[in-house]
Scaffold this active site. Structure first.
Site, mmCIF file in Angstrom:
data_model
loop_
_atom_site.group_PDB
_atom_site.id
_atom_site.type_symbol
_atom_site.label_atom_id
_atom_site.label_comp_id
_atom_site.label_asym_id
_atom_site.label_seq_id
_atom_site.Cartn_x
_atom_site.Cartn_y
_atom_site.Cartn_z
ATOM 1 N N ASP A 132 37.519 44.028 38.305
ATOM 2 C CA ASP A 132 37.264 42.815 39.105
ATOM 3 C C ASP A 132 38.313 42.767 40.220
ATOM 4 O O ASP A 132 39.462 43.160 40.001
ATOM 5 C CB ASP A 132 37.391 41.561 38.211
ATOM 6 C CG ASP A 132 36.617 40.359 38.734
ATOM 7 O OD1 ASP A 132 36.855 39.951 39.889
ATOM 8 O OD2 ASP A 132 35.801 39.822 37.981
ATOM 9 N N GLY A 154 36.722 36.214 42.821
ATOM 10 C CA GLY A 154 35.506 35.439 42.620
ATOM 11 C C GLY A 154 34.358 35.938 43.469
ATOM 12 O O GLY A 154 34.546 36.555 44.520
ATOM 13 N N ASP A 197 28.095 43.087 35.660
ATOM 14 C CA ASP A 197 28.038 41.618 35.708
ATOM 15 C C ASP A 197 28.918 41.148 36.873
ATOM 16 O O ASP A 197 29.729 40.245 36.739
ATOM 17 C CB ASP A 197 28.540 41.053 34.372
ATOM 18 C CG ASP A 197 28.287 39.561 34.234
ATOM 19 O OD1 ASP A 197 27.426 39.033 34.963
ATOM 20 O OD2 ASP A 197 28.935 38.942 33.368
ATOM 21 N N HIS A 232 26.475 38.933 42.972
ATOM 22 C CA HIS A 232 25.031 38.772 42.916
ATOM 23 C C HIS A 232 24.352 38.798 44.278
ATOM 24 O O HIS A 232 23.175 38.494 44.389
ATOM 25 C CB HIS A 232 24.676 37.473 42.173
ATOM 26 C CG HIS A 232 24.960 37.544 40.706
ATOM 27 N ND1 HIS A 232 25.404 38.687 40.094
ATOM 28 C CD2 HIS A 232 24.859 36.625 39.729
ATOM 29 C CE1 HIS A 232 25.561 38.461 38.803
ATOM 30 N NE2 HIS A 232 25.246 37.209 38.549
ATOM 31 N N HIS A 268 23.600 42.138 33.399
ATOM 32 C CA HIS A 268 23.493 40.689 33.177
ATOM 33 C C HIS A 268 22.797 40.016 34.346
ATOM 34 O O HIS A 268 22.765 40.549 35.447
ATOM 35 C CB HIS A 268 24.888 40.069 32.972
ATOM 36 C CG HIS A 268 24.826 38.718 32.331
ATOM 37 N ND1 HIS A 268 25.582 37.644 32.752
ATOM 38 C CD2 HIS A 268 24.066 38.262 31.299
ATOM 39 C CE1 HIS A 268 25.306 36.597 31.987
ATOM 40 N NE2 HIS A 268 24.388 36.944 31.099
HETATM 41 N N1 SAH Z 1 31.653 38.940 32.773
HETATM 42 C C1 SAH Z 1 32.229 37.641 33.102
HETATM 43 C C2 SAH Z 1 31.599 36.982 34.318
HETATM 44 C C3 SAH Z 1 31.723 37.774 35.598
HETATM 45 S S1 SAH Z 1 31.440 36.748 37.020
HETATM 46 C C4 SAH Z 1 32.139 36.708 31.900
HETATM 47 O O1 SAH Z 1 31.763 37.142 30.794
HETATM 48 O O2 SAH Z 1 32.479 35.536 32.036
HETATM 49 C C5 SAH Z 1 31.410 37.943 38.301
HETATM 50 C C6 SAH Z 1 32.750 38.523 38.654
HETATM 51 O O3 SAH Z 1 32.505 39.606 39.548
HETATM 52 C C7 SAH Z 1 33.693 37.575 39.401
HETATM 53 O O4 SAH Z 1 34.882 37.430 38.664
HETATM 54 C C8 SAH Z 1 33.954 38.264 40.752
HETATM 55 O O5 SAH Z 1 35.320 38.201 41.195
HETATM 56 C C9 SAH Z 1 33.567 39.690 40.453
HETATM 57 N N2 SAH Z 1 33.110 40.432 41.626
HETATM 58 C C10 SAH Z 1 32.108 40.103 42.454
HETATM 59 N N3 SAH Z 1 31.937 41.049 43.394
HETATM 60 C C11 SAH Z 1 32.887 41.998 43.153
HETATM 61 C C12 SAH Z 1 33.230 43.234 43.793
HETATM 62 N N4 SAH Z 1 32.549 43.680 44.850
HETATM 63 N N5 SAH Z 1 34.282 43.938 43.304
HETATM 64 C C13 SAH Z 1 34.957 43.503 42.226
HETATM 65 N N6 SAH Z 1 34.663 42.353 41.561
HETATM 66 C C14 SAH Z 1 33.641 41.607 42.028
HETATM 67 MG MG MG Z 2 26.693 37.146 34.638
#
Ligand code: SAH
Ligand code: MG
Length: 222
Positions: free
Chosen positions: A75, A79, A145, A148, A173
């Protein structure tokens, strides 16, 4: 084909995962752990794209530990679009006031510490495509995950799915076939290309979670 029955988590581990902060319904989290319990660790480690505050890592980490492998949890910790101020999934207490942006890394580290998973869950901090560019280790399980948006989701598909070992699992997901239920990017940009390529076959589903297995070899002509 169905997956082995036990979720692979003890009652304590399950309670901790359920209590952890994040975006994973209880039943889908259990399905994720069950999928991981069915992965063959001899094929490689687990990797998840999208750690947030460590909730899904609490489902995957204990299974990885018992399998004698590790979970890489990736990550940038800034966010996704929907976590930014003014969006539906913004949590103001996660903003670093000096930087003025979200920072989920401290909360993630605390979750992993409290779960006793520091030897098992290894954080990869950076943008997904940047980490993917030089990644070459085959994975027994890839859990996507992350972001989006259509382009971000497509980049996750293109950058990460080639690393799933033949016979390995791809778990996605937030797959919604009905636009009324949620955004279409994971379905259009990850799920469909994976299945339509002939490389992956769906073996389980729970809510918006989809579990695919990579073919051992491509069918003739693919
Ligand atoms: N798996 C987590 C939820 C993930 S939410 C749970 O169980 O709660 C999606 C995450 O993807 C966010 O924290 C966001 O910072 C990360 N994210 C989104 N786009 C990204 C990218 N291009 N590179 C790295 N992280 C990313
Ligand atoms: Mg998700």
């Amino acid at each position: 084909m169905s997956l082995p029955a036990p979720a692979g988590l003890t009652p304590d581990e399950l309670a901790r995962a359920r209590a952890a902060r994040g975006f994973m319904p209880d039943d889908e989290g259990e399905a994720l752990a069950r999928a991981a319990a069915g992965a063959d660790p001899a094929l490689g480690p687990f990797l998840e794209v999208g750690s947030y505050c460590g909730k899904s890592a609490c489902y995957l980490g204990p299974v990885a530990a018992r399998a004698g492998t590790v979970l890489y949890s990736l990550d940038h910790h800034r966010g996704s679009e929907e976590n930014q101020p003014g969006w539906e999934w913004h949590e103001p207490d996660l903003v670093d006031p000096e930087v003025g942006r979200i920072d989920t890394l401290p909360r993630f580290r605390r979750t992993i510490h409290d779960a006793g998973l520091e030897e098992v869950v290894v954080a990869l901090v950076g943008p997904s495509p940047v980490v993917a560019r030089h990644w070459a280790t085959p994975l027994s399980l890839l859990f996507i995950d992350g972001g989006h948006g259509a382009e971000v989701a497509r980049a996750d598909h293109d950058g990460w799915t080639p690393n799933v070992a033949p016979g390995g699992l791809l778990v996605i997901h937030d797959v919604f076939t009905d636009p009324a239920l949620g955004g279409q990017a994971p379905y259009d940009q990850i799920y469909r290309p994976a299945v339509e390529s002939g490389r992956f076959t769906e073996i389980d589903a729970c809510g918006s979670l989809r579990v695919l297995r990579r073919a051992l070899q491509l069918a003739a002509g693919r």
